[in-house]
Design a protein around this motif. Structure first.
Motif, PDB file in Angstrom:
ATOM      1  N   ASP A 164     -39.004 -15.463  -3.067  1.00 38.14           N
ATOM      2  CA  ASP A 164     -40.443 -15.757  -3.122  1.00 38.14           C
ATOM      3  C   ASP A 164     -41.018 -16.122  -1.756  1.00 38.14           C
ATOM      4  OD1 ASP A 164     -40.600 -15.167  -5.812  1.00 38.14           O
ATOM      5  OD2 ASP A 164     -40.489 -17.263  -6.462  1.00 38.14           O
ATOM      6  N   ALA A 165     -40.323 -16.974  -1.012  1.00 38.83           N
ATOM      7  CA  ALA A 165     -40.823 -17.396   0.307  1.00 38.83           C
ATOM      8  C   ALA A 165     -40.894 -16.209   1.267  1.00 38.83           C
ATOM      9  CB  ALA A 165     -39.937 -18.499   0.883  1.00 38.83           C
ATOM     10  N   VAL A 166     -39.936 -15.312   1.177  1.00 44.64           N
ATOM     11  CA  VAL A 166     -39.939 -14.107   2.021  1.00 44.64           C
ATOM     12  C   VAL A 166     -41.128 -13.234   1.655  1.00 44.64           C
ATOM     13  CG1 VAL A 166     -38.689 -11.981   2.589  1.00 44.64           C
ATOM     14  CG2 VAL A 166     -37.439 -14.150   2.387  1.00 44.64           C
ATOM     15  N   PHE A 167     -41.333 -13.030   0.350  1.00 40.91           N
ATOM     16  CA  PHE A 167     -42.435 -12.184  -0.086  1.00 40.91           C
ATOM     17  C   PHE A 167     -43.781 -12.767   0.350  1.00 40.91           C
ATOM     18  CE2 PHE A 167     -39.555 -10.689  -3.780  1.00 40.91           C
ATOM     19  CZ  PHE A 167     -38.941  -9.766  -2.954  1.00 40.91           C
TER      20      PHE A 167
ATOM     21  N   GLY B 151     -44.353 -11.986   4.015  1.00 41.01           N
ATOM     22  CA  GLY B 151     -44.698 -10.584   4.244  1.00 41.01           C
ATOM     23  C   GLY B 151     -44.128  -9.955   5.502  1.00 41.01           C
ATOM     24  N   PRO B 152     -42.819 -10.097   5.758  1.00 43.08           N
ATOM     25  CA  PRO B 152     -42.252  -9.453   6.950  1.00 43.08           C
ATOM     26  C   PRO B 152     -42.179  -7.932   6.777  1.00 43.08           C
ATOM     27  CG  PRO B 152     -40.493 -10.290   5.574  1.00 43.08           C
ATOM     28  CD  PRO B 152     -41.786 -10.741   4.940  1.00 43.08           C
ATOM     29  N   GLU B 153     -41.962  -7.242   7.884  1.00 44.43           N
ATOM     30  CA  GLU B 153     -41.738  -5.793   7.841  1.00 44.43           C
ATOM     31  C   GLU B 153     -40.296  -5.492   7.461  1.00 44.43           C
ATOM     32  OE1 GLU B 153     -44.565  -5.075  11.761  1.00 44.43           O
ATOM     33  OE2 GLU B 153     -42.456  -4.548  11.845  1.00 44.43           O
ATOM     34  N   LEU B 154     -39.415  -6.408   7.834  1.00 44.62           N
ATOM     35  CA  LEU B 154     -37.977  -6.204   7.690  1.00 44.62           C
ATOM     36  C   LEU B 154     -37.336  -7.481   7.173  1.00 44.62           C
ATOM     37  CD1 LEU B 154     -35.262  -4.691   8.328  1.00 44.62           C
ATOM     38  CD2 LEU B 154     -35.488  -5.550  10.673  1.00 44.62           C
ATOM     39  N   LEU B 155     -36.463  -7.336   6.178  1.00 40.03           N
ATOM     40  CA  LEU B 155     -35.656  -8.450   5.674  1.00 40.03           C
ATOM     41  C   LEU B 155     -34.200  -8.128   5.928  1.00 40.03           C
ATOM     42  CD1 LEU B 155     -35.051 -11.057   4.096  1.00 40.03           C
ATOM     43  CD2 LEU B 155     -35.134  -9.672   1.994  1.00 40.03           C
ATOM     44  N   ILE B 156     -33.527  -9.032   6.617  1.00 36.21           N
ATOM     45  CA  ILE B 156     -32.097  -8.890   6.862  1.00 36.21           C
ATOM     46  C   ILE B 156     -31.391  -9.891   5.962  1.00 36.21           C
ATOM     47  CG2 ILE B 156     -30.260  -9.104   8.568  1.00 36.21           C
ATOM     48  CD1 ILE B 156     -32.513  -8.394  10.658  1.00 36.21           C
ATOM     49  N   VAL B 157     -30.521  -9.396   5.114  1.00 35.32           N
ATOM     50  CA  VAL B 157     -29.773 -10.246   4.191  1.00 35.32           C
ATOM     51  C   VAL B 157     -28.344 -10.359   4.688  1.00 35.32           C
ATOM     52  CG1 VAL B 157     -28.865 -10.456   1.842  1.00 35.32           C
ATOM     53  CG2 VAL B 157     -31.218  -9.675   2.202  1.00 35.32           C
TER      54      VAL B 157
ATOM     55  N   ARG C 152     -19.655 -11.012  -0.016  1.00 35.08           N
ATOM     56  CA  ARG C 152     -19.538 -11.212  -1.472  1.00 35.08           C
ATOM     57  C   ARG C 152     -20.879 -11.243  -2.213  1.00 35.08           C
ATOM     58  NH1 ARG C 152     -15.409 -14.833  -3.280  1.00 35.08           N
ATOM     59  NH2 ARG C 152     -16.294 -14.378  -5.317  1.00 35.08           N
ATOM     60  N   MET C 153     -21.970 -11.611  -1.541  1.00 30.85           N
ATOM     61  CA  MET C 153     -23.257 -11.701  -2.226  1.00 30.85           C
ATOM     62  C   MET C 153     -23.855 -10.301  -2.390  1.00 30.85           C
ATOM     63  SD  MET C 153     -26.662 -13.946  -1.439  1.00 30.85           S
ATOM     64  CE  MET C 153     -27.294 -12.896  -0.139  1.00 30.85           C
ATOM     65  N   GLN C 154     -24.093  -9.921  -3.629  1.00 33.22           N
ATOM     66  CA  GLN C 154     -24.591  -8.588  -3.939  1.00 33.22           C
ATOM     67  C   GLN C 154     -26.124  -8.559  -3.972  1.00 33.22           C
ATOM     68  OE1 GLN C 154     -22.351  -5.993  -4.143  1.00 33.22           O
ATOM     69  NE2 GLN C 154     -21.063  -7.686  -3.446  1.00 33.22           N
ATOM     70  N   VAL C 155     -26.676  -7.398  -3.661  1.00 36.29           N
ATOM     71  CA  VAL C 155     -28.120  -7.172  -3.766  1.00 36.29           C
ATOM     72  C   VAL C 155     -28.311  -6.105  -4.845  1.00 36.29           C
ATOM     73  CG1 VAL C 155     -30.240  -6.558  -2.557  1.00 36.29           C
ATOM     74  CG2 VAL C 155     -28.380  -7.681  -1.293  1.00 36.29           C
ATOM     75  N   PRO C 156     -28.614  -6.546  -6.095  1.00 37.91           N
ATOM     76  CA  PRO C 156     -28.774  -5.582  -7.189  1.00 37.91           C
ATOM     77  C   PRO C 156     -29.935  -4.621  -6.956  1.00 37.91           C
ATOM     78  CG  PRO C 156     -28.584  -7.838  -8.031  1.00 37.91           C
ATOM     79  CD  PRO C 156     -28.764  -7.921  -6.546  1.00 37.91           C
ATOM     80  N   ASP C 157     -29.895  -3.487  -7.660  1.00 37.16           N
ATOM     81  CA  ASP C 157     -30.938  -2.464  -7.523  1.00 37.16           C
ATOM     82  C   ASP C 157     -32.327  -3.024  -7.801  1.00 37.16           C
ATOM     83  OD1 ASP C 157     -29.113  -0.551  -6.753  1.00 37.16           O
ATOM     84  OD2 ASP C 157     -28.882   0.307  -8.757  1.00 37.16           O
ATOM     85  N   GLU C 158     -32.464  -3.911  -8.804  1.00 37.97           N
ATOM     86  CA  GLU C 158     -33.790  -4.461  -9.123  1.00 37.97           C
ATOM     87  C   GLU C 158     -34.354  -5.245  -7.935  1.00 37.97           C
ATOM     88  OE1 GLU C 158     -34.239  -8.226 -11.539  1.00 37.97           O
ATOM     89  OE2 GLU C 158     -32.160  -7.789 -12.058  1.00 37.97           O
ATOM     90  N   THR C 159     -33.491  -5.902  -7.190  1.00 39.45           N
ATOM     91  CA  THR C 159     -33.931  -6.664  -6.023  1.00 39.45           C
ATOM     92  C   THR C 159     -34.318  -5.715  -4.901  1.00 39.45           C
ATOM     93  OG1 THR C 159     -32.480  -8.466  -6.684  1.00 39.45           O
ATOM     94  CG2 THR C 159     -33.301  -8.498  -4.413  1.00 39.45           C
ATOM     95  N   LYS C 160     -33.513  -4.694  -4.688  1.00 38.41           N
ATOM     96  CA  LYS C 160     -33.842  -3.691  -3.666  1.00 38.41           C
ATOM     97  C   LYS C 160     -35.198  -3.063  -3.966  1.00 38.41           C
ATOM     98  CE  LYS C 160     -29.042  -2.558  -2.645  1.00 38.41           C
ATOM     99  NZ  LYS C 160     -27.967  -1.575  -2.830  1.00 38.41           N
TER     100      LYS C 160
ATOM    101  N   ALA D 280     -37.704  -4.398  -5.743  1.00 35.19           N
ATOM    102  CA  ALA D 280     -38.768  -5.389  -5.545  1.00 35.19           C
ATOM    103  C   ALA D 280     -39.105  -5.532  -4.057  1.00 35.19           C
ATOM    104  CB  ALA D 280     -38.344  -6.744  -6.121  1.00 35.19           C
ATOM    105  N   ILE D 281     -38.092  -5.456  -3.208  1.00 35.72           N
ATOM    106  CA  ILE D 281     -38.301  -5.547  -1.758  1.00 35.72           C
ATOM    107  C   ILE D 281     -39.075  -4.313  -1.277  1.00 35.72           C
ATOM    108  CG2 ILE D 281     -37.097  -5.522   0.480  1.00 35.72           C
ATOM    109  CD1 ILE D 281     -34.849  -7.189  -0.991  1.00 35.72           C
ATOM    110  N   ARG D 282     -38.637  -3.138  -1.718  1.00 39.39           N
ATOM    111  CA  ARG D 282     -39.311  -1.875  -1.344  1.00 39.39           C
ATOM    112  C   ARG D 282     -40.761  -1.860  -1.810  1.00 39.39           C
ATOM    113  NH1 ARG D 282     -34.595   0.790  -2.757  1.00 39.39           N
ATOM    114  NH2 ARG D 282     -35.402   1.091  -4.854  1.00 39.39           N
ATOM    115  N   GLU D 283     -40.999  -2.321  -3.038  1.00 39.80           N
ATOM    116  CA  GLU D 283     -42.358  -2.319  -3.593  1.00 39.80           C
ATOM    117  C   GLU D 283     -43.327  -3.145  -2.761  1.00 39.80           C
ATOM    118  OE1 GLU D 283     -41.862  -3.633  -7.621  1.00 39.80           O
ATOM    119  OE2 GLU D 283     -41.216  -1.648  -8.302  1.00 39.80           O
ATOM    120  N   ARG D 284     -42.809  -4.109  -2.022  1.00 48.55           N
ATOM    121  CA  ARG D 284     -43.647  -4.948  -1.164  1.00 48.55           C
ATOM    122  C   ARG D 284     -43.752  -4.392   0.248  1.00 48.55           C
ATOM    123  NH1 ARG D 284     -41.606  -7.748  -5.250  1.00 48.55           N
ATOM    124  NH2 ARG D 284     -42.784  -9.512  -6.106  1.00 48.55           N
ATOM    125  N   GLY D 285     -43.207  -3.188   0.442  1.00 48.45           N
ATOM    126  CA  GLY D 285     -43.296  -2.539   1.747  1.00 48.45           C
ATOM    127  C   GLY D 285     -42.392  -3.148   2.794  1.00 48.45           C
TER     128      GLY D 285
END
Length: 116
Positions: A50-53, A56-62, A69-77, A79-84
């Motif tokens: 939420d804080a990242v969204f 409004g950055p151009e790029l998020l580095i996880v 070990r920490m996974q980034v599920p498709d739904e999260t990917k 949601a990130i894409r949908e916010r540009g």
């Protein structure tokens, strides 16, 4: 502290702008949010960002942890894409290097898991 700089990382510990953190954190332009907790420890959900969204950055580095070990599920990917926002997900050590390389070139945020 416009564009915080990561000065060092090792398992469970990161130094940003001279300050040592031992809990997961989010780095935003001009702000560091330490003690970042996720809905589920080794999975990243849209609500964890939420804080990242809001920022409004151009790029998020996880940073997915020292061993990735920490996974980034498709739904999260999605949601990130949908916010540009472009996503780069890497082991945390590499993610720290990527963040430092990109922080002067783009509006960038980092969400970093410091342990496993």
């Amino acid at each position: 502290m416009d564009k915080p700089e990561i000065e060092g990382y090792r398992f469970g510990r990161i130094v940003v702008d001279g300050e040592t953190y031992t809990n997961d954190l989010i780095i935003l332009p001009g702000e560091i949010l330490s003690g970042w907790w996720r809905k589920e420890g080794h999975s990243l959900y849209p609500e964890d960002l939420d804080a990242v969204f809001e920022a409004g950055p151009e790029l998020l580095i996880v940073g997915q942890g020292a061993n990735g070990r920490m996974q980034v599920p498709d739904e999260t990917k999605q949601a990130i894409r949908e916010r540009g926002i472009e996503l780069i997900a890497q082991q945390t050590e590499t993610a720290c290097d990527t963040y430092n390389e990109m922080r002067d070139q783009r509006l960038v945020a980092a969400a970093l898991h410091l342990t496993c």
